[in-house]
Design a protein around this motif. Structure first.
Motif, PDB file in Angstrom:
ATOM      1  N   UNK A 115       0.966  -1.292   0.062  1.00  0.00           N
ATOM      2  CA  UNK A 115       0.024   0.205   0.123  1.00  0.00           C
ATOM      3  C   UNK A 115       1.123   1.544   0.003  1.00  0.00           C
ATOM      4  N   UNK A 116       2.305   1.398   0.834  1.00  0.00           N
ATOM      5  CA  UNK A 116       2.606   2.332   0.590  1.00  0.00           C
ATOM      6  C   UNK A 116       3.712   2.726  -0.451  1.00  0.00           C
ATOM      7  N   UNK A 117       3.728   1.394  -1.363  1.00  0.00           N
ATOM      8  CA  UNK A 117       4.487   1.423  -2.191  1.00  0.00           C
ATOM      9  C   UNK A 117       3.648   2.250  -3.589  1.00  0.00           C
ATOM     10  N   UNK A 118       2.315   1.174  -3.009  1.00  0.00           N
ATOM     11  CA  UNK A 118       1.640   1.795  -4.399  1.00  0.00           C
ATOM     12  C   UNK A 118       1.134   3.756  -4.051  1.00  0.00           C
TER      13      UNK A 118
ATOM     14  N   UNK B  25       1.709   9.634  -5.583  1.00  0.00           N
ATOM     15  CA  UNK B  25       2.028  10.685  -5.874  1.00  0.00           C
ATOM     16  C   UNK B  25       2.903  11.404  -6.766  1.00  0.00           C
ATOM     17  N   UNK B  26       4.187   9.826  -7.224  1.00  0.00           N
ATOM     18  CA  UNK B  26       4.697  10.275  -8.610  1.00  0.00           C
ATOM     19  C   UNK B  26       4.403  10.323  -9.614  1.00  0.00           C
ATOM     20  N   UNK B  27       3.634   9.939  -9.892  1.00  0.00           N
ATOM     21  CA  UNK B  27       2.259  10.390 -11.449  1.00  0.00           C
ATOM     22  C   UNK B  27       1.469  11.163 -10.869  1.00  0.00           C
ATOM     23  N   UNK B  28       1.397  12.119  -9.959  1.00  0.00           N
ATOM     24  CA  UNK B  28       0.591  13.075 -10.040  1.00  0.00           C
ATOM     25  C   UNK B  28       1.587  14.522 -10.642  1.00  0.00           C
ATOM     26  N   UNK B  29       3.081  14.379  -9.242  1.00  0.00           N
ATOM     27  CA  UNK B  29       4.216  14.992  -9.404  1.00  0.00           C
ATOM     28  C   UNK B  29       4.153  15.162 -11.523  1.00  0.00           C
ATOM     29  N   UNK B  30       4.815  13.709 -12.194  1.00  0.00           N
ATOM     30  CA  UNK B  30       5.242  13.947 -13.337  1.00  0.00           C
ATOM     31  C   UNK B  30       3.402  14.695 -14.421  1.00  0.00           C
TER      32      UNK B  30
END
Length: 151
Positions: free
Chosen positions: A130-133, A138-143
């Motif tokens: 769940x932490x990795x997901x 967060x990474x995809x929103x930042x991109x």
């Protein structure tokens, strides 16, 4: 001719006739016996011919039996070797079992040693996933935000 001479002559003729009849009976019996011997000799001759002609069949049967004997001897040799191998396996069985028990004990000790030195990992695998997901989101929103700014 005188009656005594006549009687004597008749008696001689009768004795001769009786002797001739007896001789003919002996002759007939001798011919029967001769025919019997001839017939038996012919039967023996036929048996001799049959037996003489059976020689190739007997030789062939002997050859077949000798080949079969050789095959059976070879098969018997294989069976004897197989029995010896199985008896050897049976004889070795206690030492093989003892070696395997020792190996099992060594493996169990190694497993226990490794288990004792394993670190505890906090939290569950589901929590880590769940932490990795969450980090991936967060990474995809930042991109997506960077792409929107660059635009």
């Amino acid at each position: 001719m005188e009656p005594a001479a006549y009687i004597e002559s008749m008696q001689t003729l009768v004795f001769r006739a009786l002797r001739h009849m007896a001789d003919r009976a002996k002759l007939a019996k001798a011919r029967e016996e001769e025919d019997s011997y001839k017939h038996r000799a012919q039967e023996v001759h036929r048996r001799i011919s049959f037996l003489e002609n059976s020689r190739p069949d007997i030789v062939g049967a002997i050859d077949r039996l000798k080949r079969r004997k050789a095959e059976l001897a070879k098969e018997m040799e294989q069976v004897i070797k197989a029995i010896a191998a199985e008896e050897k396996r049976l004889q070795d069985l206690p030492s093989v079992i003892a070696e395997l028990k020792q190996e099992r004990q060594n493996l169990a000790h190694e497993a226990i040693k490794i288990h004792r030195h394993m670190p505890e990992v906090p939290r569950s695998a589901d929590d880590d996933q769940r932490t990795l997901d969450s980090a991936d989101q967060v990474r995809q929103r930042a991109i997506a935000a960077i792409n929107a700014l660059l635009g």
